[in-house]
Motif scaffolding. Structure first.
Motif, PDB file in Angstrom:
ATOM      1  N   THR A 202      44.657  43.171  42.218  1.00 52.87           N
ATOM      2  CA  THR A 202      43.625  44.196  42.451  1.00 52.87           C
ATOM      3  C   THR A 202      43.726  44.624  43.908  1.00 52.87           C
ATOM      4  O   THR A 202      44.611  45.390  44.248  1.00 52.87           O
ATOM      5  CB  THR A 202      42.233  43.635  42.113  1.00 52.87           C
ATOM      6  N   PHE A 203      42.830  44.111  44.754  1.00 53.27           N
ATOM      7  CA  PHE A 203      42.961  44.351  46.196  1.00 53.27           C
ATOM      8  C   PHE A 203      42.509  43.083  46.917  1.00 53.27           C
ATOM      9  O   PHE A 203      41.715  42.304  46.369  1.00 53.27           O
ATOM     10  CB  PHE A 203      42.154  45.582  46.641  1.00 53.27           C
ATOM     11  N   ASP A 260      40.255  43.223  37.005  1.00 53.16           N
ATOM     12  CA  ASP A 260      40.715  44.467  36.385  1.00 53.16           C
ATOM     13  C   ASP A 260      41.105  44.155  34.946  1.00 53.16           C
ATOM     14  O   ASP A 260      42.150  43.570  34.731  1.00 53.16           O
ATOM     15  CB  ASP A 260      41.953  44.982  37.147  1.00 53.16           C
ATOM     16  N   LYS A 293      48.953  52.580  38.897  1.00 52.59           N
ATOM     17  CA  LYS A 293      48.003  52.178  39.944  1.00 52.59           C
ATOM     18  C   LYS A 293      48.698  51.587  41.168  1.00 52.59           C
ATOM     19  O   LYS A 293      48.085  50.835  41.924  1.00 52.59           O
ATOM     20  CB  LYS A 293      47.018  51.150  39.351  1.00 52.59           C
ATOM     21  N   ARG A 294      49.952  51.928  41.362  1.00 50.61           N
ATOM     22  CA  ARG A 294      50.698  51.249  42.417  1.00 50.61           C
ATOM     23  C   ARG A 294      50.135  51.520  43.805  1.00 50.61           C
ATOM     24  O   ARG A 294      50.222  50.666  44.682  1.00 50.61           O
ATOM     25  CB  ARG A 294      52.194  51.573  42.354  1.00 50.61           C
ATOM     26  N   GLU A 295      49.532  52.677  44.036  1.00 47.27           N
ATOM     27  CA  GLU A 295      48.985  52.939  45.381  1.00 47.27           C
ATOM     28  C   GLU A 295      47.766  52.071  45.638  1.00 47.27           C
ATOM     29  O   GLU A 295      47.655  51.410  46.659  1.00 47.27           O
ATOM     30  CB  GLU A 295      48.663  54.420  45.562  1.00 47.27           C
ATOM     31  N   GLN A 296      46.829  52.051  44.677  1.00 47.85           N
ATOM     32  CA  GLN A 296      45.616  51.243  44.877  1.00 47.85           C
ATOM     33  C   GLN A 296      45.910  49.752  44.902  1.00 47.85           C
ATOM     34  O   GLN A 296      45.212  48.994  45.541  1.00 47.85           O
ATOM     35  CB  GLN A 296      44.608  51.541  43.779  1.00 47.85           C
ATOM     36  N   LYS A 297      46.951  49.350  44.191  1.00 48.52           N
ATOM     37  CA  LYS A 297      47.275  47.930  44.103  1.00 48.52           C
ATOM     38  C   LYS A 297      48.381  47.543  45.085  1.00 48.52           C
ATOM     39  O   LYS A 297      48.919  46.430  45.008  1.00 48.52           O
ATOM     40  CB  LYS A 297      47.705  47.585  42.663  1.00 48.52           C
ATOM     41  N   ARG A 298      48.729  48.465  45.989  1.00 51.25           N
ATOM     42  CA  ARG A 298      49.912  48.284  46.828  1.00 51.25           C
ATOM     43  C   ARG A 298      49.958  46.915  47.513  1.00 51.25           C
ATOM     44  O   ARG A 298      50.937  46.179  47.415  1.00 51.25           O
ATOM     45  CB  ARG A 298      49.971  49.413  47.867  1.00 51.25           C
ATOM     46  N   GLU A 367      39.396  47.638  38.538  1.00 49.78           N
ATOM     47  CA  GLU A 367      38.631  47.056  39.654  1.00 49.78           C
ATOM     48  C   GLU A 367      37.846  48.104  40.433  1.00 49.78           C
ATOM     49  O   GLU A 367      36.913  47.765  41.163  1.00 49.78           O
ATOM     50  CB  GLU A 367      39.548  46.257  40.581  1.00 49.78           C
ATOM     51  N   HIS A 368      38.226  49.374  40.295  1.00 48.89           N
ATOM     52  CA  HIS A 368      37.469  50.454  40.953  1.00 48.89           C
ATOM     53  C   HIS A 368      36.712  51.300  39.925  1.00 48.89           C
ATOM     54  O   HIS A 368      36.215  52.369  40.276  1.00 48.89           O
ATOM     55  CB  HIS A 368      38.414  51.368  41.747  1.00 48.89           C
ATOM     56  N   ASP A 370      37.807  53.256  37.916  1.00 51.17           N
ATOM     57  CA  ASP A 370      38.337  54.623  37.945  1.00 51.17           C
ATOM     58  C   ASP A 370      39.441  54.836  36.902  1.00 51.17           C
ATOM     59  O   ASP A 370      40.147  55.852  36.945  1.00 51.17           O
ATOM     60  CB  ASP A 370      38.854  54.969  39.352  1.00 51.17           C
TER      61      ASP A 370
END
Ligand code: NZQ
Ligand code: ZN
Length: 384
Positions: A202-203, A260, A293-298, A367-368, A370
């Motif tokens: 997630t983050f 998530d 979701k690779r950007e948010q989960k980067r 997780e967001h 979204d």
């Protein structure tokens, strides 16, 4: 690191020969109903071990719980409970039997239409006590308060949850998994893997210990998963897989971190509409979700690449690409196919899946929150 409170009341009884311990785990004065699936326990010696352990108990049995357990089958078990006066439920099987038993345990003490537990999230406040003899390591159902039941006539696969539904105990004997078909072993490993991923990828929130727990489970599954297929009677391999699957979803690793469950909820629609096994749905959806979701989960993708897959070289994007490819390759190495097309599902099948997600109010996942229906559609396109 988020705040949390944690109490998992399920007693775990682990190891070869431990089924006999159910004798002392169920009060002698309780009438027991043994609930099982399609009959595998009658061919692999588990039924005999359970019968021997219950020699001094009064008990009856209810068989025929199907994989992805059906609401109507659960209602039949309820009728039998009323007729027999059963006071303690013993699930003997995989996640489907455990989930069905939880539903039955809650429905037996529920005032009102038990269907509303599924369709309206009606609260289960009381339940018959239950225990589990686990025969398939995968879901974690043996020591968590969750379940999923399907209403076949409407193609609705619906989750439920109540603290009253924690099993009192779970027996985990790795030797009973020797009789599993390869496909179920593989499905179970994918399921445990994705449970861990959905509480990890997630983050970052600075929950170092949670991350190490999750990375430990993922690495254990990657190390032992292929061996569980190539050395099916290797006790330690099966034991590590079994323990990993329980630890992946007994509440511990999800504490203090964002979660998530979008891959799971999209996967449930694939099972309901197209009949894929639960593990197969996850192997298909997860790589698509990682990509979308690779950007948010980067940050977490890079951590996963480094700590779990030992990917150290290349640009960030190259490392993420490799992590996604290796995840897919891991599932494929277990014999679980990872593309919708492998299961005969095409682009035209995506809109009905999106409608089903909307119907089940699965419109703000992840997780967001979204992962909207539009995002789910984009994920599924990546899975073709
Ligand atoms: O029906 P029987 O004869 O027992 O055969 C089963 C079934 O055909 C067979 N099997 C189980 N143990 C065996 C065996 N065959 C030979 N030897 C053994 N030792 O395996 C087949 C699949 O069993 P099933 O219980 O359906 O599999 P699994 O444990 O993967 O459970 C899947 C269900 O759990 C739900 C899934 O959605 C699905 O409905 N989940 C439950 C969760 C929870 N409660 O927390 C979380 C999961 O994400 C998942 O959603
Ligand atoms: Zn699962």
């Amino acid at each position: 690191m988020y705040n949390f409170s944690f109490q998992n009341p399920t007693k775990l009884i682990f190891g070869e020969g431990q089924i006999s311990k159910i004798a002392s785990s169920i009060p002698k004065d309780k009438k027991v109903l043994v609930i099982y699936g399609g009959g595998s326990i009658k061919n692999n010696g588990v039924y005999d071990q359970v019968s021997a352990a219950l020699a001094e108990h009064q008990w009856s049995e209810f068989g025929g719980i199907e994989p992805n357990p059906g609401f109507h089958t659960c209602l039949k078990a309820l009728e039998q409970i009323k007729a027999d006066g059963s006071e303690f439920l013993l699930a003997v099987g995989g996640g489907s039997v455990a989930d069905a038993t939880k539903f039955i345990a809650g429905a037996a003490c529920f005032d009102g239409d038990p269907l509303t537990i599924l369709t309206e999230g009606a609260k289960v406040r009381k339940a018959l006590p239950l225990g589990v003899v686990l025969t398939l390591p995968a879901t974690g159902s043996e020591s968590n308060p969750n379940g999923v039941v399907t209403r076949y006539e409407t193609q609705d696969k619906m989750p439920f949850y109540s603290r009253a539904l924690y099993p009192q105990f779970a027996v985990l004997d790795p030797t009973v998994t020797y009789s599993l078909p390869e496909k179920q072993v593989a499905n179970g490993i994918v399921d445990a893997f994705v449970h861990t991923i959905e509480q990890y990828l997630t983050f970052p929130v600075g929950a170092d210990l949670q991350d190490r727990f999750a990375e430990g489970i993922l690495r254990t599954l990657i190390d032992n998963g292929p061996k569980a297929l190539s050395e099916p009677k290797n006790y330690n391999v099966r034991a590590n897989v079994m323990w990993s699957a329980t630890m992946a979803l007994n509440g511990l690793i999800g504490l203090a971190v964002p979660q998530d469950w979008s891959t799971h909820f999209i996967g449930h629609e694939l099972t309901a509409l197209h009949g894929l096994d639960h593990g197969q749905t996850l192997a298909v959806v997860l790589p698509g979700m990682m990509e979308e979701k690779r950007e948010q989960k980067r940050e977490k993708l890079l951590q996963y690449a480094r700590e779990v897959l030992a990917i150290e070289h290349g640009t960030e994007n190259e490392r993420i690409d490799r992590a996604i490819e290796e995840t897919r390759a891991f599932f494929e190495s277990l014999g679980v196919q990872t593309r919708l097309s492998d299961y005969g599902i095409g682009e035209n099948d995506i809109p009905p899946m999106i409608e089903a997600l909307k119907k089940h109010n699965m419109v703000a996942l992840g997780e967001h929150q979204d992962v909207t229906p539009e995002v789910s559609a984009a994920v599924l396109k990546r899975c073709l």
